[in-house]
Design a protein around this motif. Structure first.
Motif, mmCIF file in Angstrom:
data_model
loop_
_atom_site.group_PDB
_atom_site.id
_atom_site.type_symbol
_atom_site.label_atom_id
_atom_site.label_comp_id
_atom_site.label_asym_id
_atom_site.label_seq_id
_atom_site.Cartn_x
_atom_site.Cartn_y
_atom_site.Cartn_z
ATOM 1 N N TRP A 91 -2.969 10.109 -7.106
ATOM 2 C CA TRP A 91 -4.187 9.170 -7.053
ATOM 3 C C TRP A 91 -3.997 8.447 -8.403
ATOM 4 C CZ3 TRP A 91 -7.260 6.764 -4.161
ATOM 5 C CH2 TRP A 91 -8.330 5.940 -4.734
ATOM 6 N N ASN A 100 0.948 -1.066 -0.009
ATOM 7 C CA ASN A 100 0.134 -0.025 -0.057
ATOM 8 C C ASN A 100 0.958 1.342 -0.022
ATOM 9 O OD1 ASN A 100 -2.737 1.205 0.199
ATOM 10 N ND2 ASN A 100 -2.017 1.857 2.205
ATOM 11 N N ARG A 109 1.153 5.368 0.243
ATOM 12 C CA ARG A 109 0.496 6.862 0.330
ATOM 13 C C ARG A 109 1.072 7.784 -0.087
ATOM 14 N NH1 ARG A 109 -0.080 10.160 6.377
ATOM 15 N NH2 ARG A 109 -2.309 9.963 6.429
ATOM 16 N N VAL A 147 -9.236 10.945 8.105
ATOM 17 C CA VAL A 147 -8.035 10.459 8.258
ATOM 18 C C VAL A 147 -7.158 11.738 8.831
ATOM 19 C CG1 VAL A 147 -5.700 9.242 7.498
ATOM 20 C CG2 VAL A 147 -8.127 8.504 6.743
ATOM 21 N N GLU A 203 -12.589 9.150 0.842
ATOM 22 C CA GLU A 203 -12.090 8.125 1.887
ATOM 23 C C GLU A 203 -10.593 7.958 1.684
ATOM 24 O OE1 GLU A 203 -14.074 6.034 -1.781
ATOM 25 O OE2 GLU A 203 -14.501 7.771 -0.389
ATOM 26 N N ALA A 204 -10.060 8.615 0.658
ATOM 27 C CA ALA A 204 -8.499 8.475 0.444
ATOM 28 C C ALA A 204 -7.973 9.732 0.614
ATOM 29 C CB ALA A 204 -8.485 8.026 -1.218
ATOM 30 N N THR A 205 -8.562 10.629 1.306
ATOM 31 C CA THR A 205 -8.094 11.800 1.484
ATOM 32 C C THR A 205 -7.692 12.200 3.134
ATOM 33 O OG1 THR A 205 -9.293 13.007 -0.204
ATOM 34 C CG2 THR A 205 -8.259 14.501 1.437
ATOM 35 N N ALA A 206 -6.457 12.417 3.268
ATOM 36 C CA ALA A 206 -5.964 12.811 4.874
ATOM 37 C C ALA A 206 -5.748 14.153 4.762
ATOM 38 C CB ALA A 206 -4.966 11.805 5.384
ATOM 39 N N ARG A 254 -2.982 5.123 -2.822
ATOM 40 C CA ARG A 254 -4.451 4.688 -2.154
ATOM 41 C C ARG A 254 -4.526 5.562 -1.201
ATOM 42 N NH1 ARG A 254 -6.910 3.157 -5.708
ATOM 43 N NH2 ARG A 254 -5.221 4.288 -6.912
ATOM 44 N N GLU A 255 -3.948 6.549 -0.762
ATOM 45 C CA GLU A 255 -4.149 7.680 0.115
ATOM 46 C C GLU A 255 -3.186 8.843 -0.027
ATOM 47 O OE1 GLU A 255 -5.518 6.977 4.547
ATOM 48 O OE2 GLU A 255 -3.550 7.599 4.719
ATOM 49 N N SER A 307 -2.023 12.577 1.608
ATOM 50 C CA SER A 307 -2.184 13.438 2.672
ATOM 51 C C SER A 307 -1.758 14.689 2.392
ATOM 52 C CB SER A 307 -1.145 12.749 3.887
ATOM 53 O OG SER A 307 -0.858 13.390 4.925
#
Length: 301
Positions: free
Chosen positions: A168, A138, A140, A230, A203-206, A173-174, A176
């Protein structure tokens, strides 16, 4: 307005918080810090950075740190920052299953921080993404200077959205979004998120806020109002940006947990245990715990 009922905290203290410390921190201290953070209930902890000791001496023991936690349990997500494919290979060799890559929305910051343009930094990640995909790792993506840059001032939200979209689409997958110098305000956060969320799933945003102007908690609240679930933070408010004069540390995890508790939002962290951990690492670093919640709760005890 409906706020989330549950938030994931990503504890970045062991990596982002410690990497710019001038005095050497022993491997044993780092390992105990990570274990204490896990014991407080934090399920996502960024352990270290797989970089050359020439550039980040504090992370020279990254192999020892990774091997102590990576792959040992499925109950926690231990991640590391990697700059390139070689870094990913090193992390995988130690059993790491989650990594992060780093770029910025500012050309000037990217050039000074990693000696590359934004486009060049993205191209460097392509072999990382291919290898990560092949092995089920995974990834980020960090976007620094999402609200402002020490060299270019306030950041255009469309530029942040462009870089976020590129990460993306590459397979991160995320994403930040970092207020690296801590100049953001809630309205700027709202506008930035609105731009990014046109291309990146909520849902993939921090979010990753520094507290230079004391706005980090307000900015987190604004992010919660936009549905973000997140949040990055660092125990005791550790960290800072060496490229930004006056930039203070990351928002303190203790203060974020106190905010979330007050809002009735679950995060799974025992605040009293966390305060103990923050006071412990602050003592080791020869400073006060900068978390306001920690100071208040410690004084009241």
């Amino acid at each position: 307005m409906t706020l989330p009922t549950h938030v994931e905290l990503v504890e970045v203290g062991p990596r982002d918080g410690l990497q710019n410390e001038s005095s050497t921190i022993t491997t044993e201290t780092k390992l105990e810090l990570i274990q204490r953070l896990a014991n407080s209930g934090l399920e996502r902890i960024e352990m270290t950075s797989v970089v050359s000791p020439r550039w980040v001496p504090q992370m020279a023991d990254h192999e020892a740190v990774m091997s102590s936690f990576a792959g040992k349990t499925s109950a926690r997500r231990y991640s590391v920052l990697v700059p390139n494919r070689q870094g990913l290979e090193s992390a995988m060799a130690q059993g790491v299953r989650e990594v992060a890559v780093f770029t910025a929305a500012s050309e000037s910051f990217t050039q000074r921080n990693i000696n590359a343009s934004i486009e060049q930094s993205l191209r460097r990640f392509e072999p990382v993404m291919r290898m990560a995909d092949e092995h089920g790792i995974n990834v980020r993506g960090y976007v620094s200077c999402a609200l402002g840059c020490p060299y270019e001032g306030q950041m255009d939200a469309t530029r942040v959205a462009d870089v976020s979209r590129a990460l993306w689409q590459m397979g991160c997958r995320e994403i930040s979004l970092g207020d690296t110098i801590g100049i953001g305000t809630p309205l700027a956060v709202k506008r930035m998120l609105e731009a990014v969320l046109r291309d990146v799933p909520l849902e993939a945003t921090a979010v990753h806020f520094h507290d230079t102007y004391g706005q980090a908690l307000a900015n987190i609240y604004a992010s919660l109002q936009e549905g973000v679930t997140v949040i990055d933070s660092a125990v005791a408010g550790l960290g800072g940006c060496p490229y930004a004069t006056g930039a203070s540390g990351n928002v303190a995890t203790e203060d974020v947990v106190y905010l979330l508790n007050g809002l009735g939002i679950e995060c799974g962290v025992d605040l009293a245990n966390l305060v103990e951990t923050g006071n412990w690492i602050a003592h080791h670093l020869g400073r006060d715990n900068s978390a306001k919640a920690a100071r208040a709760l410690t004084s009241a005890a």
